[in-house]
Enzyme design. Structure first.
Site, PDB file in Angstrom:
ATOM      1  N   LYS A  32      62.572 218.144  66.493  1.00 57.50           N
ATOM      2  CA  LYS A  32      62.199 217.016  65.646  1.00 57.50           C
ATOM      3  C   LYS A  32      62.965 215.772  66.081  1.00 57.50           C
ATOM      4  O   LYS A  32      64.010 215.937  66.685  1.00 57.50           O
ATOM      5  CB  LYS A  32      62.453 217.340  64.177  1.00 57.50           C
TER       6      LYS A  32
ATOM      7  N   HIS B 289      62.563 218.939  56.748  1.00 56.43           N
ATOM      8  CA  HIS B 289      63.265 220.060  56.117  1.00 56.43           C
ATOM      9  C   HIS B 289      62.832 220.281  54.662  1.00 56.43           C
ATOM     10  O   HIS B 289      62.534 221.401  54.252  1.00 56.43           O
ATOM     11  CB  HIS B 289      64.780 219.844  56.162  1.00 56.43           C
TER      12      HIS B 289
HETATM   13  C1  BG6 Z   1      69.145 217.234  60.892  1.00 61.33           C
HETATM   14  C2  BG6 Z   1      69.289 215.791  60.484  1.00 61.33           C
HETATM   15  O1  BG6 Z   1      67.809 217.527  61.167  1.00 61.33           O
HETATM   16  O2  BG6 Z   1      69.608 218.072  59.835  1.00 61.33           O
HETATM   17  C3  BG6 Z   1      70.737 215.483  60.128  1.00 61.33           C
HETATM   18  O3  BG6 Z   1      68.878 214.945  61.547  1.00 61.33           O
HETATM   19  C4  BG6 Z   1      71.247 216.455  59.087  1.00 61.33           C
HETATM   20  O4  BG6 Z   1      70.868 214.149  59.660  1.00 61.33           O
HETATM   21  C5  BG6 Z   1      70.977 217.897  59.504  1.00 61.33           C
HETATM   22  O5  BG6 Z   1      72.647 216.245  58.938  1.00 61.33           O
HETATM   23  C6  BG6 Z   1      71.308 218.859  58.373  1.00 61.33           C
HETATM   24  O6  BG6 Z   1      71.227 220.174  58.830  1.00 61.33           O
HETATM   25  P1  BG6 Z   1      72.097 221.340  58.164  1.00 61.33           P
HETATM   26  O7  BG6 Z   1      71.675 222.576  58.887  1.00 61.33           O
HETATM   27  O8  BG6 Z   1      73.544 220.976  58.373  1.00 61.33           O
HETATM   28  O9  BG6 Z   1      71.746 221.354  56.709  1.00 61.33           O
END
Ligand code: BG6
Length: 506
Positions: free
Chosen positions: A165, A257
């Site tokens: 992404k 997400h």
């Molecule tokens: C990423 C974003 O896709 O996901 C980030 O670009 C974010 O900004 C991260 O911090 C969060 O992922 P996780 O696995 O730490 O919840």
């Protein structure tokens, strides 16, 4: 998706994994440690070799040394693994190679192709290849075209393409990106990664729903009052201003997400557990999301405050952020899914940087009883029936219910039935281990299909264009107060489940 528990060398064809962006953060912090763990955990050493590709010039030996340092810096639960390759340097020396692509001229792709063929010939590989693009968005198109033009999009074996992404920045660019990808690769060759789908707890949402008829029978508008999805981060934007200031919370987190979580919580049972059946149902949910209005959205931007016990700067003071930027670092949305199952049930989504805790949870609040029989009972902090999926940290779930508390006067108290992954199964695999393994075995279930990416952008693009101003919120808080107005018409409140001691355990 069921792959890890039955994983092993037998399920993985021998192949060459070509990683573009092999000197970047993603490769060093996530990919190479995950690959090393897979090798050790599932005996995959003779299954694949890695060819790192980047613009810079580097010898194989230097690439191996860098990779070894990365693995040593990030090691997870190795105690239970055997002695073989206990020293990551041994594996790096055997399995890793490096090739520069310079500025991506045609001759550099020809040289890359030659190198690939030489490595394959030397190791008796039959042409199975994965191209992993760990690259910034602007580099994806030229790289895909470079691969296509040099005849690398197809081979004597299978060829798979992995893309990270963001899949575009709005609906138009998402369609354009898909056109570029489909210009050289067929959709079944393409693995779009949203790393949330690789998290074991996220996959478990489906198992929880469809393996437990107890819950599936109450998973509808008749029993559920509202659903909240919170993805809170305690960190700020770090060194990523150049990317983040042009992106913001809706693009960076919600479109991908949080929307994946929404789809998994809301989707209908698939006709089977195969990739296309599951992805078909996820797309249907996106298609049933009611068009958003600016009224359904609240944006925020963090100001200076206290986070993790120390003072931190506000977004506008972060290095590299445009003065006066109105990029939202927080987004909250009220979403309705116009389907038979969900008509009238609000889904509240929120995410932000520099929030109170790092925490990803889905809270499913069930309707209260139709008649309140226990009016005369004292109720301390009563919450009713809420099911919390704790996706990270303290992975597991809590189901809240009311009990009568023994006392000299009638009292209701809320308690929980709780399940904790770590207690039951030990530590969970990193999302990238799961996803890399699935690419190697050709299981596309946990990857985003082209129509899914476009449909998600279609929902949010009008909100990106609506020029909604962000409200300030102090770092270390749960976001701007204004987000409460999304819930207040129904008397709802934002809810998350902190551990009993209130320690979010960041
Ligand atoms: C990423 C974003 O896709 O996901 C980030 O670009 C974010 O900004 C991260 O911090 C969060 O992922 P996780 O696995 O730490 O919840």
């Amino acid at each position: 998706m069921e792959s890890l528990p039955v994983a092993g060398p037998g399920a993985v064809d021998r192949h060459l994994l070509v990683v573009f962006g092999a000197t970047g953060d993603l490769f060093r912090q996530k990919l190479v440690p995950a690959l090393y763990h897979l090798v050790r955990q599932y005996n995959l050493a003779d299954r694949f070799l890695i060819l790192g590709v980047a613009r810079s010039q580097m010898e194989d030996e230097d690439f191996r040394a860098l990779s070894r340092v990365s693995i040593e810096g990030i090691s997870r639960g190795q105690a239970q693994l055997g002695e073989e390759y206990a020293d990551p340097g041994d594996w790096c020396d055997e399995a890793l190679y490096f090739q520069s692509i310079g500025t991506g001229e045609a001759h550099a792709y020809r040289a890359l192709r030659n190198r690939i063929e030489r490595i394959e010939a030397a190791h008796g590989l039959s042409g199975n290849r994965i191209f992993y693009l760990a690259l910034p968005p602007a580099a994806i198109g030229p790289t895909v075209r470079g691969l296509g033009a040099s005849g690398l999009a197809h081979s004597a074996g299978w060829t798979r393409l992995v893309v990270e992404k963001p899949f575009g920045v709005d609906v138009e660019s998402a369609v354009a990106l898909n056109r570029v990808l489909h210009g050289c690769f067929d959709e079944p060759q393409i693995y779009r990664i949203d790393h949330y789908l690789g998290k074991a707890t996220v996959q478990n949402l489906l198992v929880f729903r469809f393996a437990n008829p107890l819950f599936e029978s109450v998973w509808n508008r008749d029993r559920i009052d509202n659903i909240q999805i919170t993805v809170a981060e305690a960190v700020g934007i770090g060194q990523r201003a150049a990317y983040y200031d042009r992106s913001g919370a809706l693009r960076d987190m919600v479109q991908n997400h949080l929307t994946q979580l929404l789809s998994l919580v809301a989707m209908e049972p698939p006709v089977s557990f195969d990739a296309e059946a599951i992805r078909d149902e996820k797309v249907k949910i996106l298609q049933s999301v009611r068009p958003l209005r600016p009224d359904d959205v609240v944006f925020g931007q963090y100001t200076a405050g206290q986070a993790n016990g120390r003072s931190v700067s506000g977004y506008l003071e972060e290095q590299g952020v445009t003065p006066g930027s109105v990029t939202p670092t927080y987004a909250a949305l009220r979403v309705f899914v116009d389907s038979w199952r969900w008509q009238g049930v609000p889904f509240y989504l929120r995410t932000g940087k520099r929030m109170h805790s790092r925490l990803t949870q889905v809270a499913v609040t069930f309707h209260g009883p139709p008649v309140t029989l226990f009016k005369s009972f004292e109720r301390s902090g009563r919450q009713g029936n809420v099911l919390y999926f704790k996706l990270q940290p303290h992975e597991g779930f809590d189901l809240l219910f009311d009990v009568q508390k023994p006392s000299d006067h009638p009292q209701l108290d809320t308690r929980s039935l709780a399940f904790a992954y770590e207690e039951a199964f030990g530590s969970l695999p990193d999302a990238y281990e799961t996803l890399l393994y699935d690419v190697m075995t050709g299981d596309r279930t946990l990857f985003v299909r082209s129509d899914e990416a476009e449909e998600a952008w279609r929902r949010y693009t009008p909100m990106l264009e609506a020029a909604i101003s962000p409200h300030p919120y102090p770092a270390g808080s749960w976001g701007p107060k204004e987000a409460e107005r999304l819930l207040s018409p129904r008397d709802h409140e934002w809810t998350v489940r902190l551990p009993d001691n209130g320690d979010p355990g960041i």
